[in-house]
Design a protein around this motif. Sequence first.
Motif, PDB file in Angstrom:
ATOM      1  N   PRO A 155      85.787  44.230   5.652  1.00 24.28           N
ATOM      2  CA  PRO A 155      86.565  43.668   6.771  1.00 24.28           C
ATOM      3  C   PRO A 155      86.756  42.155   6.654  1.00 24.28           C
ATOM      4  N   TYR A 156      85.776  41.454   6.105  1.00 28.45           N
ATOM      5  CA  TYR A 156      85.881  40.006   5.952  1.00 28.45           C
ATOM      6  C   TYR A 156      86.809  39.642   4.802  1.00 28.45           C
ATOM      7  N   LEU A 157      86.692  40.348   3.686  1.00 27.31           N
ATOM      8  CA  LEU A 157      87.572  40.059   2.558  1.00 27.31           C
ATOM      9  C   LEU A 157      89.030  40.280   2.930  1.00 27.31           C
ATOM     10  N   ARG A 158      89.305  41.388   3.626  1.00 25.06           N
ATOM     11  CA  ARG A 158      90.687  41.644   4.052  1.00 25.06           C
ATOM     12  C   ARG A 158      91.173  40.559   5.006  1.00 25.06           C
ATOM     13  N   ALA A 159      90.310  40.165   5.946  1.00 31.73           N
ATOM     14  CA  ALA A 159      90.713  39.159   6.945  1.00 31.73           C
ATOM     15  C   ALA A 159      90.968  37.807   6.296  1.00 31.73           C
ATOM     16  N   TRP A 160      90.132  37.411   5.335  1.00 25.98           N
ATOM     17  CA  TRP A 160      90.347  36.130   4.664  1.00 25.98           C
ATOM     18  C   TRP A 160      91.624  36.155   3.837  1.00 25.98           C
ATOM     19  N   ALA A 161      91.873  37.256   3.157  1.00 27.37           N
ATOM     20  CA  ALA A 161      93.097  37.363   2.356  1.00 27.37           C
ATOM     21  C   ALA A 161      94.342  37.230   3.239  1.00 27.37           C
ATOM     22  N   ASP A 162      94.266  37.766   4.456  1.00 24.69           N
ATOM     23  CA  ASP A 162      95.402  37.682   5.385  1.00 24.69           C
ATOM     24  C   ASP A 162      95.521  36.291   6.016  1.00 24.69           C
ATOM     25  N   GLY A 190      75.055  39.395  -2.115  1.00 23.20           N
ATOM     26  CA  GLY A 190      74.707  40.288  -1.019  1.00 23.20           C
ATOM     27  C   GLY A 190      75.611  40.078   0.175  1.00 23.20           C
ATOM     28  N   GLU A 191      75.514  41.028   1.105  1.00 21.14           N
ATOM     29  CA  GLU A 191      76.316  40.924   2.315  1.00 21.14           C
ATOM     30  C   GLU A 191      75.696  39.900   3.259  1.00 21.14           C
ATOM     31  N   GLY A 192      76.501  39.475   4.241  1.00 21.45           N
ATOM     32  CA  GLY A 192      76.027  38.512   5.222  1.00 21.45           C
ATOM     33  C   GLY A 192      76.529  37.107   4.943  1.00 21.45           C
ATOM     34  N   ASP A 193      76.110  36.147   5.795  1.00 25.46           N
ATOM     35  CA  ASP A 193      76.502  34.741   5.679  1.00 25.46           C
ATOM     36  C   ASP A 193      78.020  34.575   5.667  1.00 25.46           C
ATOM     37  N   TYR A 194      78.721  35.367   6.477  1.00 27.04           N
ATOM     38  CA  TYR A 194      80.178  35.353   6.430  1.00 27.04           C
ATOM     39  C   TYR A 194      80.763  34.046   6.955  1.00 27.04           C
ATOM     40  N   ALA A 195      80.188  33.499   8.031  1.00 25.43           N
ATOM     41  CA  ALA A 195      80.701  32.230   8.556  1.00 25.43           C
ATOM     42  C   ALA A 195      80.517  31.125   7.527  1.00 25.43           C
ATOM     43  N   PRO A 205      85.984  40.217  12.416  1.00 31.68           N
ATOM     44  CA  PRO A 205      86.733  41.476  12.275  1.00 31.68           C
ATOM     45  C   PRO A 205      86.202  42.568  13.199  1.00 31.68           C
ATOM     46  N   ASP A 206      87.086  43.468  13.552  1.00 35.95           N
ATOM     47  CA  ASP A 206      86.713  44.667  14.317  1.00 35.95           C
ATOM     48  C   ASP A 206      86.352  45.753  13.311  1.00 35.95           C
ATOM     49  N   ALA A 207      85.107  45.716  12.839  1.00 36.51           N
ATOM     50  CA  ALA A 207      84.657  46.646  11.798  1.00 36.51           C
ATOM     51  C   ALA A 207      84.103  47.912  12.429  1.00 36.51           C
ATOM     52  N   ARG A 208      84.542  49.055  11.920  1.00 37.87           N
ATOM     53  CA  ARG A 208      84.130  50.337  12.494  1.00 37.87           C
ATOM     54  C   ARG A 208      83.630  51.275  11.408  1.00 37.87           C
ATOM     55  N   GLY A 209      82.999  52.358  11.850  1.00 42.21           N
ATOM     56  CA  GLY A 209      82.498  53.354  10.918  1.00 42.21           C
ATOM     57  C   GLY A 209      81.495  52.746   9.966  1.00 42.21           C
ATOM     58  N   ALA A 210      81.557  53.140   8.701  1.00 43.11           N
ATOM     59  CA  ALA A 210      80.613  52.638   7.713  1.00 43.11           C
ATOM     60  C   ALA A 210      80.794  51.149   7.442  1.00 43.11           C
ATOM     61  N   GLN A 211      81.941  50.573   7.838  1.00 42.10           N
ATOM     62  CA  GLN A 211      82.184  49.156   7.590  1.00 42.10           C
ATOM     63  C   GLN A 211      81.552  48.249   8.641  1.00 42.10           C
ATOM     64  N   ALA A 212      81.003  48.819   9.702  1.00 36.42           N
ATOM     65  CA  ALA A 212      80.373  48.021  10.752  1.00 36.42           C
ATOM     66  C   ALA A 212      79.058  47.428  10.256  1.00 36.42           C
TER      67      ALA A 212
END
Length: 371
Positions: free
Chosen positions: A100-107, A179-184, A209-216
């Motif tokens: 969700p973060y990669l998609r949001a940054w690309a946009d 690894g995941e995290g530290d998005y800000a 991002p509004d992350a749902r399902g396994a992406q949350a």
Amino acid sequence: RHTRSFHVTGVQTCALPIYRIESGSHQQLAALGGGGAGAQSFDQCANDPTTLHDCGPAPELTGITSWLNSGPLTLSGLRGKVVLVDFCTYSCINCIRTLPYLRAWADKYPNLQVIGVHTPEFAFEKKPDNVRRAIGDFKIGFPVAVDSDYRIWRAFDNNYWPAAYFVDARGNIRHHQFGEGDYAQSERVIQTLLAEAGQPSASRDVVVPDARGAQAAPDLRNVRSGETYVGYNQASNFASPGGIRPDAPRNYAVDANLRLNQWGLAGQWTVGPEFATVDRADGSIRYRFQARDLHLVLGPAANGRAVRFVVTIDGKAPGDNHGADIDANGNGAITATRLYQLVRQAGEVGEHTFEIRFLDPGAQAYAFTFG
């Protein structure tokens, strides 16, 4: 088959799990293509986002099997743009939760080029059709390099899924996130590099991002279960009497009173190095776990035929605790080889017994993950 282990890295507010190749085994690194001749290592590169250092030129993107969502790209051809190179493999839950973060940054940032590098762990992740299907299912629009031969992985001397390398407009690596995290923090790095390149962002806000399902995001406070492989190469905590018989059909049984993180098989199965195959209908897997989310990487029968299954929690239908890939009665079907979210506890998270029973033969089970 290359080996990865469960590793924990510190982040701003908590510890988040990632997958790391054990650095003590040269053979394991060689199997992945790490540590090759001429490879650069960025593990020791300064990683302070408040003071970005020059970690040296980023390796070129060469030797790629194929590209998805674009024609071939090179970092030399992208000079003047900030580039984020992100290593992933499509069935890895930690990679999935970064999407969700990669998609949001690309946009959000038109002068940022996000490039996904898909480097497989399991054999099924080397199949182009599987990768192409996953890219579509995850709605990934940015370019993805299919690195099935580990050429880019080796060039970066990378050891992690996921791993993000931040490349400035001059082609130098200035920051990495393993690894995941530290998005800000990562987004602040992007903003700083864009400003350095004379392309500042109009917004200093960070995406949510509004992350749902396994992406949350995972519920780390309540996770007491860790990644568990079903294939015999890395299986642990296996509780069926008599252990695993490698590469041969066997009738298994599993006790109803498992201890936390024990698991076992019931019915006739053939256990291979990467996965176990249920040979006859009504075979099952039972796992005693504690986590909000339970995922299982599953594949259909070898001929591609879908396999139906039913999930229970403590012997009952999951109801409101069902995951995104089943209904409240526990019904689901394996139609592609991928990660399936089977449990998401809706209320208080506790210790429970999960069971999945396959109504058709042929299902392939790879690995459990939690969140």
